[in-house]
Write an enzyme that holds these catalytic residues in place. Structure first.
Site, PDB file in Angstrom:
ATOM      1  N   GLY A  92       0.819  -1.220   0.000  1.00  0.00           N
ATOM      2  CA  GLY A  92       0.000   0.000   0.000  1.00  0.00           C
ATOM      3  C   GLY A  92       0.845   1.258   0.000  1.00  0.00           C
ATOM      4  O   GLY A  92       2.065   1.213   0.126  1.00  0.00           O
ATOM      5  N   GLY A  94       2.617   3.678   1.485  1.00  0.00           N
ATOM      6  CA  GLY A  94       3.185   3.906   2.814  1.00  0.00           C
ATOM      7  C   GLY A  94       3.710   5.313   2.988  1.00  0.00           C
ATOM      8  O   GLY A  94       3.905   5.792   4.096  1.00  0.00           O
ATOM      9  N   ARG A  95       3.980   5.943   1.859  1.00  0.00           N
ATOM     10  CA  ARG A  95       4.458   7.327   1.953  1.00  0.00           C
ATOM     11  C   ARG A  95       3.923   8.174   0.813  1.00  0.00           C
ATOM     12  O   ARG A  95       4.554   9.118   0.375  1.00  0.00           O
ATOM     13  CB  ARG A  95       5.973   7.368   1.982  1.00  0.00           C
ATOM     14  CG  ARG A  95       6.627   6.682   0.800  1.00  0.00           C
ATOM     15  CD  ARG A  95       8.001   7.222   0.648  1.00  0.00           C
ATOM     16  NE  ARG A  95       8.776   6.403  -0.251  1.00  0.00           N
ATOM     17  CZ  ARG A  95      10.010   6.665  -0.562  1.00  0.00           C
ATOM     18  NH1 ARG A  95      10.598   7.708  -0.031  1.00  0.00           N
ATOM     19  NH2 ARG A  95      10.668   5.901  -1.386  1.00  0.00           N
ATOM     20  N   LYS A 115       4.144  12.435  -2.676  1.00  0.00           N
ATOM     21  CA  LYS A 115       5.002  11.327  -2.240  1.00  0.00           C
ATOM     22  C   LYS A 115       5.976  11.882  -1.203  1.00  0.00           C
ATOM     23  O   LYS A 115       6.709  12.827  -1.490  1.00  0.00           O
ATOM     24  CB  LYS A 115       5.750  10.785  -3.465  1.00  0.00           C
ATOM     25  CG  LYS A 115       6.480   9.482  -3.236  1.00  0.00           C
ATOM     26  CD  LYS A 115       6.942   8.920  -4.582  1.00  0.00           C
ATOM     27  CE  LYS A 115       7.945   7.806  -4.408  1.00  0.00           C
ATOM     28  NZ  LYS A 115       8.452   7.334  -5.706  1.00  0.00           N
ATOM     29  N   ARG A 185      -1.688  -0.782  -9.904  1.00  0.00           N
ATOM     30  CA  ARG A 185      -0.516  -1.618 -10.195  1.00  0.00           C
ATOM     31  C   ARG A 185      -0.937  -3.069 -10.312  1.00  0.00           C
ATOM     32  O   ARG A 185      -2.054  -3.423  -9.895  1.00  0.00           O
ATOM     33  CB  ARG A 185       0.478  -1.518  -9.022  1.00  0.00           C
ATOM     34  CG  ARG A 185       0.841  -0.118  -8.632  1.00  0.00           C
ATOM     35  CD  ARG A 185       0.774   0.070  -7.130  1.00  0.00           C
ATOM     36  NE  ARG A 185       0.875   1.498  -6.785  1.00  0.00           N
ATOM     37  CZ  ARG A 185       2.008   2.182  -6.703  1.00  0.00           C
ATOM     38  NH1 ARG A 185       3.151   1.547  -6.859  1.00  0.00           N
ATOM     39  NH2 ARG A 185       2.012   3.461  -6.440  1.00  0.00           N
ATOM     40  N   ASP A 254       4.472  -4.458  -7.493  1.00  0.00           N
ATOM     41  CA  ASP A 254       3.814  -3.242  -6.993  1.00  0.00           C
ATOM     42  C   ASP A 254       4.337  -1.999  -7.702  1.00  0.00           C
ATOM     43  O   ASP A 254       3.821  -0.902  -7.494  1.00  0.00           O
ATOM     44  CB  ASP A 254       4.001  -3.097  -5.479  1.00  0.00           C
ATOM     45  CG  ASP A 254       5.462  -3.150  -5.061  1.00  0.00           C
ATOM     46  OD1 ASP A 254       6.141  -4.122  -5.417  1.00  0.00           O
ATOM     47  OD2 ASP A 254       5.928  -2.205  -4.397  1.00  0.00           O
ATOM     48  N   ASP A 264       7.631   4.584 -10.368  1.00  0.00           N
ATOM     49  CA  ASP A 264       8.512   4.317  -9.224  1.00  0.00           C
ATOM     50  C   ASP A 264       9.994   4.371  -9.573  1.00  0.00           C
ATOM     51  O   ASP A 264      10.651   3.362  -9.800  1.00  0.00           O
ATOM     52  CB  ASP A 264       8.146   3.006  -8.512  1.00  0.00           C
ATOM     53  CG  ASP A 264       7.118   3.296  -7.424  1.00  0.00           C
ATOM     54  OD1 ASP A 264       6.905   4.478  -7.126  1.00  0.00           O
ATOM     55  OD2 ASP A 264       6.529   2.353  -6.876  1.00  0.00           O
TER      56      ASP A 264
HETATM   57  P1  AMP Z   1       9.106   1.034  -3.135  1.00  0.00           P
HETATM   58  O1  AMP Z   1      10.168   0.020  -3.097  1.00  0.00           O
HETATM   59  O2  AMP Z   1       9.602   2.446  -2.947  1.00  0.00           O
HETATM   60  O3  AMP Z   1       8.212   0.922  -4.295  1.00  0.00           O
HETATM   61  O4  AMP Z   1       8.213   0.798  -1.827  1.00  0.00           O
HETATM   62  C1  AMP Z   1       7.729  -0.459  -1.444  1.00  0.00           C
HETATM   63  C2  AMP Z   1       6.755  -0.293  -0.311  1.00  0.00           C
HETATM   64  O5  AMP Z   1       7.398   0.341   0.809  1.00  0.00           O
HETATM   65  C3  AMP Z   1       5.549   0.569  -0.624  1.00  0.00           C
HETATM   66  O6  AMP Z   1       4.445   0.034   0.048  1.00  0.00           O
HETATM   67  C4  AMP Z   1       5.942   1.900  -0.075  1.00  0.00           C
HETATM   68  O7  AMP Z   1       4.823   2.702   0.226  1.00  0.00           O
HETATM   69  C5  AMP Z   1       6.697   1.516   1.184  1.00  0.00           C
HETATM   70  N1  AMP Z   1       7.648   2.547   1.623  1.00  0.00           N
HETATM   71  C6  AMP Z   1       8.816   2.909   1.022  1.00  0.00           C
HETATM   72  N2  AMP Z   1       9.426   3.893   1.719  1.00  0.00           N
HETATM   73  C7  AMP Z   1       8.634   4.170   2.781  1.00  0.00           C
HETATM   74  C8  AMP Z   1       8.708   5.085   3.886  1.00  0.00           C
HETATM   75  N3  AMP Z   1       9.737   5.925   4.034  1.00  0.00           N
HETATM   76  N4  AMP Z   1       7.701   5.068   4.783  1.00  0.00           N
HETATM   77  C9  AMP Z   1       6.653   4.230   4.658  1.00  0.00           C
HETATM   78  N5  AMP Z   1       6.528   3.347   3.657  1.00  0.00           N
HETATM   79  C10 AMP Z   1       7.500   3.303   2.718  1.00  0.00           C
HETATM   80 MG    MG Z   2       6.640   1.307  -5.200  1.00  0.00          MG
END
Ligand code: AMP
Ligand code: MG
Length: 498
Positions: A92, A94-95, A115, A185, A254, A264
């Site tokens: 989901g 997360g940020r 973001k 996604r 994702d 991404d």
């Molecule tokens: P990504 O590899 O950046 O596509 O992120 C994979 C997952 O980790 C996704 O669910 C993001 O929302 C979560 N995520 C990445 N960085 C953070 C962060 N700093 N805080 C919270 N969730 C994160």
């Molecule tokens: Mg991502």
């Protein structure tokens, strides 16, 4: 203090109107001292956003999430995903927080997402934040991809929050405003499949078809037709990445968009010298997402999409599997055909001949062995074509090689092949220049821009951003941006989730 700006974007939030389990209402966090560092005025205009008369402090308030537009209904979206092959049933946003969807004057529906704007119900252990470096990196690279003509999410704004984020060290926090045709996604489908929520899969299929594949929305089997559409777009997209030397770096399910846009930009990077095994991400230790692996990975990801869609493809599981497998089987040939077409265009072949694939394979082998710069080489080759394709006309191209022997062995076959082209060499060279960029966001230039920005100097960032607006045109005085990295620029590594 007001939590909303008085401005309205005219949002029409079709995704947030889906049932509650698709999204979680989430307000962006406050930034203590928001400062605008980059804004994409042409994109804002294209989107019809009423921001023309706003100053940078008002823009910073809006796009830090401090004071979202009055009519925003911010939500975080649910999704799952395979990360490096392992399945997480709940990831989901997360940020990231979706402010809403706008319909542009030209009729395109676009998501506006912040973001790095704080924690959400999907943050798990994360802080919901982003650091300035990765935000500017995504800004530069996604906009470069757009200028290169490759489907991608866009960057509308970058704002420094004034609050630190803690990684290995304390860094400046920032928020990127990302624009996408949607944020659906493969992992979004997987989220509902993992919960055996067939109703949600049906709704999501319908939504995605109408939004991204309107030509297919009357299909007899909507889920199968959606799957076929995604196969086509991904087969085209990854071939486009390879045309310009792009390594996505984290092709988890994702991070693969149903719309067929590049999404991404964490650890992505462009190759300098040609190397099919190039990978830059510090965590991709198995080289799963290496340059030449990207087609196979896309296919693997599409198989995961097929699994998620099975319950809505057919009630009869065996029949659903047969239909999905039948569709997926077309991917390798489709991808190869796209890649061959892209490579043909790079070397100026307008006609198609049987032996072209072998000719291209031999060239790439020579480039790999000879450490030829992937970007400079094709522009130099076009010069040789323009000059008449004679034996002596390819010295600029030869000059791109560290070891030129294999290239010299290859050249006669290429020159013979050119003779059989029915088009004028001048025309062919022009066509080559329209698919072979002069400027790409070279890693050393990107790093230089980010390092300066961290010290408060935005000039290298702005110069690079500007050069990358017209990647196919030689720009007077900007020759240095077309140069390969200095020879002491070693094993470049990128970091994700930072
Ligand atoms: P990504 O590899 O950046 O596509 O992120 C994979 C997952 O980790 C996704 O669910 C993001 O929302 C979560 N995520 C990445 N960085 C953070 C962060 N700093 N805080 C919270 N969730 C994160
Ligand atoms: Mg991502």
């Amino acid at each position: 203090m007001d939590t909303r700006a008085t401005i309205r974007f005219g949002f029409d939030n079709s995704y947030a109107r889906l049932p509650r389990r698709f999204t979680a209402p989430t307000e962006p966090a406050k930034a203590s001292a928001p400062l605008l560092v980059a804004f994409n005025t042409p994109l804002a205009e294209e989107m019809g956003l009423p921001v023309k008369d706003l100053g940078s402090s008002e823009l910073a308030e809006i796009f830090s999430g401090n004071r979202p537009p009055e009519d925003a209904e911010p939500v975080a979206s649910a999704y799952a995903g395979h990360q490096f092959g392992g399945f997480s049933p709940q990831l989901g946003d997360g940020r990231a927080i979706l402010l809403g969807e706008v319909v542009t004057p030209a009729g395109r529906r676009l998501d506006i997402q912040l973001k790095g704007s704080g924690r959400t119900p999907f943050s798990r252990g994360g802080d919901g934040r982003a650091a300035l470096g990765p935000v500017l990196r995504e800004f530069l690279v996604s906009e470069a991809m757009h200028a290169l003509g490759i489907p991608t999410t866009r960057a509308l704004a970058a704002v420094v929050t004034g609050d630190p984020v803690y990684r290995e060290t304390a860094l400046q926090g920032a928020v990127l405003t990302r624009v996408a045709s949607s944020h659906i996604r493969i992992g979004t489908f997987q989220y509902f499949a993992a919960r055996q929520d067939k109703e949600a899969l049906e709704l999501l299929t319908r939504h995605a078809l109408e939004r991204h594949y309107p030509d297919r929305s009357d299909a007899e089997n909507p889920a199968l037709s959606l799957f076929e559409g995604v196969i086509e777009r991904q087969a085209a997209l990854v071939a486009e990445w390879m045309r310009v030397g792009f390594v996505h770096g984290v092709m988890n399910t994702d991070n693969m968009s149903i719309s067929g846009e590049t999404i991404d930009y964490g650890p992505c990077a462009f190759i300098d010298a040609y190397d099919p095994s190039a990978r830059f991400s510090s965590i991709d230790t198995g080289s799963r997402y290496a340059f030449a692996n990207q087609g196979a990975v896309a296919e693997w990801n599409l198989a995961r999409l097929a699994e998620a869609l099975l319950p809505v493809i057919d009630e009869d599981e065996q029949k659903a599997v047969d239909l999905a497998v039948g569709a997926l089987r077309k991917f390798p040939a489709l991808f190869s055909a796209n890649l061959l077409a892209a490579m043909r265009s790079k070397i100026g072949l307008a006609d198609a001949e049987e032996g072209d694939a072998a000719l291209i394979r031999d060239l790439l082998k020579a480039m790999h062995q000879g450490h030829a710069d992937y970007t400079r080489f094709f522009r130099a080759l076009a010069k040789g074509v323009r000059a008449g394709g004679g034996e002596g006309d390819f010295e600029d191209a030869a000059g791109v090689f560290v070891d030129v022997s294999a290239f010299r062995d290859w050249l006669p076959a290429y020159r013979d092949r050119l003779v059989r082209e029915r088009h004028d060499l001048e025309v062919l060279a022009g066509a080559m220049d329209s698919v072979n960029p002069v400027y790409i966001p070279r890693n050393y230039r990107v790093e230089e821009a980010l390092a300066a920005a961290a010290e408060g100097d935005l000039q290298p960032f702005n110069t690079l951003r500007n050069v990358l607006l017209k990647p196919y045109e030689e720009q007077a005085g900007m020759e240095a941006y077309a140069e390969p990295p200095p020879s002491d620029w070693g094993n470049y590594r990128t970091f994700c989730g930072t």
